[in-house]
Motif scaffolding. Structure first.
Motif, PDB file in Angstrom:
ATOM      1  N   LEU A  92      -7.039  11.644  15.472  1.00 18.97           N
ATOM      2  CA  LEU A  92      -6.286  11.106  16.594  1.00 18.97           C
ATOM      3  C   LEU A  92      -6.691   9.671  16.886  1.00 18.97           C
ATOM      4  CD1 LEU A  92      -6.773  14.045  19.141  1.00 18.97           C
ATOM      5  CD2 LEU A  92      -4.886  13.758  17.509  1.00 18.97           C
ATOM      6  N   VAL A  93      -5.832   8.983  17.615  1.00 15.93           N
ATOM      7  CA  VAL A  93      -6.233   7.774  18.328  1.00 15.93           C
ATOM      8  C   VAL A  93      -6.567   8.217  19.744  1.00 15.93           C
ATOM      9  CG1 VAL A  93      -5.552   5.501  19.165  1.00 15.93           C
ATOM     10  CG2 VAL A  93      -4.751   6.296  16.932  1.00 15.93           C
ATOM     11  N   ARG A 115      -9.370   7.823  14.882  1.00 17.38           N
ATOM     12  CA  ARG A 115      -8.788   6.761  14.071  1.00 17.38           C
ATOM     13  C   ARG A 115      -9.012   5.401  14.736  1.00 17.38           C
ATOM     14  NH1 ARG A 115      -3.989   6.847  10.504  1.00 17.38           N
ATOM     15  NH2 ARG A 115      -3.890   9.064  10.968  1.00 17.38           N
ATOM     16  N   GLY A 116      -8.967   5.392  16.054  1.00 13.08           N
ATOM     17  CA  GLY A 116      -9.179   4.178  16.834  1.00 13.08           C
ATOM     18  C   GLY A 116      -9.253   4.545  18.305  1.00 13.08           C
ATOM     19  N   VAL A 117      -9.587   3.568  19.147  1.00 14.34           N
ATOM     20  CA  VAL A 117      -9.708   3.799  20.584  1.00 14.34           C
ATOM     21  C   VAL A 117      -8.985   2.679  21.322  1.00 14.34           C
ATOM     22  CG1 VAL A 117     -11.276   4.305  22.487  1.00 14.34           C
ATOM     23  CG2 VAL A 117     -12.018   4.740  20.138  1.00 14.34           C
ATOM     24  N   VAL A 141     -19.830   2.671  18.554  1.00 18.34           N
ATOM     25  CA  VAL A 141     -18.445   3.089  18.303  1.00 18.34           C
ATOM     26  C   VAL A 141     -18.000   2.445  16.993  1.00 18.34           C
ATOM     27  CG1 VAL A 141     -16.076   3.102  19.153  1.00 18.34           C
ATOM     28  CG2 VAL A 141     -17.986   3.295  20.767  1.00 18.34           C
ATOM     29  N   ALA A 142     -17.941   3.246  15.934  1.00 20.98           N
ATOM     30  CA  ALA A 142     -17.593   2.698  14.621  1.00 20.98           C
ATOM     31  C   ALA A 142     -16.096   2.494  14.463  1.00 20.98           C
ATOM     32  CB  ALA A 142     -18.110   3.636  13.523  1.00 20.98           C
ATOM     33  N   ALA A 143     -15.291   3.224  15.207  1.00 23.22           N
ATOM     34  CA  ALA A 143     -13.834   3.107  15.098  1.00 23.22           C
ATOM     35  C   ALA A 143     -13.367   1.796  15.722  1.00 23.22           C
ATOM     36  CB  ALA A 143     -13.161   4.284  15.795  1.00 23.22           C
ATOM     37  N   PRO A 144     -12.257   1.241  15.245  1.00 28.13           N
ATOM     38  CA  PRO A 144     -11.694   0.041  15.875  1.00 28.13           C
ATOM     39  C   PRO A 144     -11.329   0.321  17.328  1.00 28.13           C
ATOM     40  CG  PRO A 144     -10.655   0.467  13.747  1.00 28.13           C
ATOM     41  CD  PRO A 144     -11.468   1.675  14.074  1.00 28.13           C
ATOM     42  N   MET A 145     -11.504  -0.692  18.170  1.00 28.64           N
ATOM     43  CA  MET A 145     -11.183  -0.567  19.593  1.00 28.64           C
ATOM     44  C   MET A 145     -10.213  -1.666  20.009  1.00 28.64           C
ATOM     45  SD  MET A 145     -14.892   0.376  21.313  1.00 28.64           S
ATOM     46  CE  MET A 145     -15.812  -0.915  20.435  1.00 28.64           C
ATOM     47  N   PRO A 169     -17.773  -6.547  16.723  1.00 29.19           N
ATOM     48  CA  PRO A 169     -16.974  -6.690  15.493  1.00 29.19           C
ATOM     49  C   PRO A 169     -15.822  -5.699  15.399  1.00 29.19           C
ATOM     50  CG  PRO A 169     -19.096  -5.682  15.002  1.00 29.19           C
ATOM     51  CD  PRO A 169     -19.168  -6.151  16.420  1.00 29.19           C
ATOM     52  N   THR A 170     -15.893  -4.610  16.156  1.00 34.01           N
ATOM     53  CA  THR A 170     -14.836  -3.594  16.117  1.00 34.01           C
ATOM     54  C   THR A 170     -13.786  -3.794  17.207  1.00 34.01           C
ATOM     55  OG1 THR A 170     -16.267  -2.174  17.467  1.00 34.01           O
ATOM     56  CG2 THR A 170     -16.284  -1.811  15.072  1.00 34.01           C
ATOM     57  N   ALA A 171     -13.920  -4.855  18.002  1.00 30.54           N
ATOM     58  CA  ALA A 171     -13.053  -5.034  19.166  1.00 30.54           C
ATOM     59  C   ALA A 171     -11.902  -5.995  18.899  1.00 30.54           C
ATOM     60  CB  ALA A 171     -13.864  -5.529  20.357  1.00 30.54           C
TER      61      ALA A 171
END
Length: 210
Positions: A92-93, A115-117, A141-145, A169-171
């Motif tokens: 899910l996102v 999948r992402g946040v 939080v490894a998922a893209p945000m 880096p994920t933001a």
């Protein structure tokens, strides 16, 4: 639709739209899934071919206004996410308004495979307490945000957001000039607001891997 919780009781769930991707959207501390902001955001996104699922935390399901300690909403959030992923397919996102977004990031930092946040006004600190930052888990939080950040957000001072969140880096950040924590502002009438949030959310989700 109700989902039974391991601790007993159940929480109500509303499904809007259909598609290959599912966004689980959590409400903020002082609202529930039927609040106009959650209905407006989820309805606009669903019109773009993304399934949106909303739910109540146990305290709102019980008619209480005061949130439980984080362990309780986190456990229910995890249970709902697992049930929705089993039903519609995952990953899910995850997303949320204010507190709901914070719970989503904490869930993913603890290992939930999102999948992402998507964060609609992340509550970086309590109002008037900029020293009490809610950031310790964010680097995990490894998922893209995707963050929607209002320039007048009293729960997310700009310089602190830039230092601790925008630099991750994920933001990815969508700036909203003139918007407060509730995304109110002269530049943001509701129709424009929901279309704006939906456009950027769906575009970002469509570019995610996995």
């Amino acid at each position: 639709m109700d989902i039974t919780l391991p601790s007993g009781g159940s929480v109500g769930v509303v499904v809007r739209g259909a598609g290959d991707l599912t966004l689980l959207l959590a409400h903020g501390a002082g609202t529930d899934q039927h609040h106009r902001s959650i209905v407006g955001i989820s309805g606009a996104i669903a019109e773009h071919g993304v399934r949106v699922v909303t739910f109540n935390y146990p305290y709102t399901q019980a008619g209480r206004r005061r949130p439980d300690r984080p362990a309780v909403p986190l456990a229910s959030h995890s249970t709902v996410a697992t049930a929705i992923a089993d039903r519609f397919g995952g990953p899910l996102v995850l997303g949320g308004r204010s507190m709901g977004g914070r719970m989503a990031t904490m869930l993913v930092a603890d290992g939930y495979p999102a999948r992402g946040v998507v964060l609609y006004a992340y509550p970086l600190h309590p109002a008037g307490k900029p020293d009490n930052l809610r950031i310790d888990h964010l680097p995990a939080v490894a998922a893209p945000m995707l963050f929607f950040q209002g320039s007048r957000d009293a729960l997310s001072r700009g310089e602190l957001f830039d230092r601790h969140v925008r630099s991750l880096p994920t933001a990815t950040v969508v700036d909203m000039e003139g918007a407060d924590h509730s995304f109110r502002g002269r530049e943001w009438p509701e129709e424009k607001l929901y279309d704006f949030l939906a456009h950027h959310t769906v575009d970002w989700i469509g570019r995610l891997d996995g």
